[in-house]
Design an enzyme around this catalytic site. Structure first.
Site, PDB file in Angstrom:
ATOM      1  N   SER A  52       0.683  -1.173   0.135  1.00  0.00           N
ATOM      2  CA  SER A  52      -0.172  -0.033   0.103  1.00  0.00           C
ATOM      3  C   SER A  52       0.774   1.215  -0.113  1.00  0.00           C
ATOM      4  O   SER A  52       1.916   1.220   0.439  1.00  0.00           O
ATOM      5  CB  SER A  52      -0.854  -0.007   1.309  1.00  0.00           C
ATOM      6  OG  SER A  52      -1.946  -1.112   1.161  1.00  0.00           O
ATOM      7  N   GLN A  53       0.194   2.274  -0.528  1.00  0.00           N
ATOM      8  CA  GLN A  53       0.837   3.679  -0.375  1.00  0.00           C
ATOM      9  C   GLN A  53       1.124   3.991   1.061  1.00  0.00           C
ATOM     10  O   GLN A  53       0.434   3.778   1.923  1.00  0.00           O
ATOM     11  CB  GLN A  53      -0.393   4.463  -1.018  1.00  0.00           C
ATOM     12  CG  GLN A  53      -0.008   6.302  -0.882  1.00  0.00           C
ATOM     13  CD  GLN A  53      -1.189   6.916  -0.858  1.00  0.00           C
ATOM     14  OE1 GLN A  53      -2.271   6.320  -1.117  1.00  0.00           O
ATOM     15  NE2 GLN A  53      -0.904   8.359  -0.924  1.00  0.00           N
TER      16      GLN A  53
END
Length: 202
Positions: A52-53
């Protein structure tokens, strides 16, 4: 990464910031993508999944208000990056990954880097890990149309869960507290995660 993408965008939890400074994100992506490891975007990790970011990871962890003594369940181990962050913030981390190959790779990476207060298993994340319940906090790193009842059941009274809820195109992060045995839901911000795959692992 931490200064420009995390702290300057409003993350204030010092333990989250310290963990993100300490954990080497490049160790959790394939070698060909390591040059991109500290950019503020998700990256592919195989099996149709992503790491994920960084900013959204920091947001989710800050919402949980994690404590050093917390026992935490992570649904969706992925590369093991969030698992490593949790291990530096909390006392015990239990992580469930639907894809056996990702679970094995994450377990090997975490062991190599010395994160010892974590347990990982391959299985249906929607069923949680009842043997180690109740959990002080649960973080779900995959989108679901509704909160799996088994996960809420494994949350202790007063515990917190962060989960992306909504259709595949876009979701809302929800912060859920268990208050008198019932869910108290706070809708936070928009996000986009790969879907939670429920059912028998294989």
């Amino acid at each position: 990464m931490v200064r420009t993408q995390i702290r300057e965008r409003g993350i204030r939890d010092q333990r989250v910031l310290a963990a993100m400074l300490e954990v080497p994100r490049h160790e959790f992506v394939q070698e060909s993508l390591q040059a991109d490891a500290y950019e503020d975007r998700p990256l592919p990790i195989g099996a149709g999944q992503t790491i994920s970011q960084p900013y959204i990871v920091a947001v989710m962890l800050e919402y949980l208000r994690l404590q050093p003594t917390d026992r935490v369940l992570e649904v969706g181990t992925g590369s093991g990056y969030v698992t490593a962050l949790l291990s530096r913030i909390c006392g015990e981390v239990y992580s469930v990954e639907r894809h056996a190959e990702l679970a094995a790779a994450a377990e090997a990476t975490l062991a190599r880097l010395g994160y010892s207060n974590v347990k990982i298993r391959a299985g249906d994340g929607g069923q949680g890990w009842p043997e180690y319940a109740p959990f002080d906090a649960i973080v779900v790193s995959a989108a679901t149309s509704e909160v799996p009842p088994a996960l809420f059941a494994q949350l202790r009274e007063g515990g917190r869960m962060v989960v992306p809820v909504g259709p595949s195109a876009s979701q809302q992060l929800q912060l859920i507290r268990k208050v008198n045995g019932q869910p108290e839901v706070q809708v936070m911000e928009g996000c986009r995660f790969v879907p939670l795959v429920e059912g028998e692992s294989g």
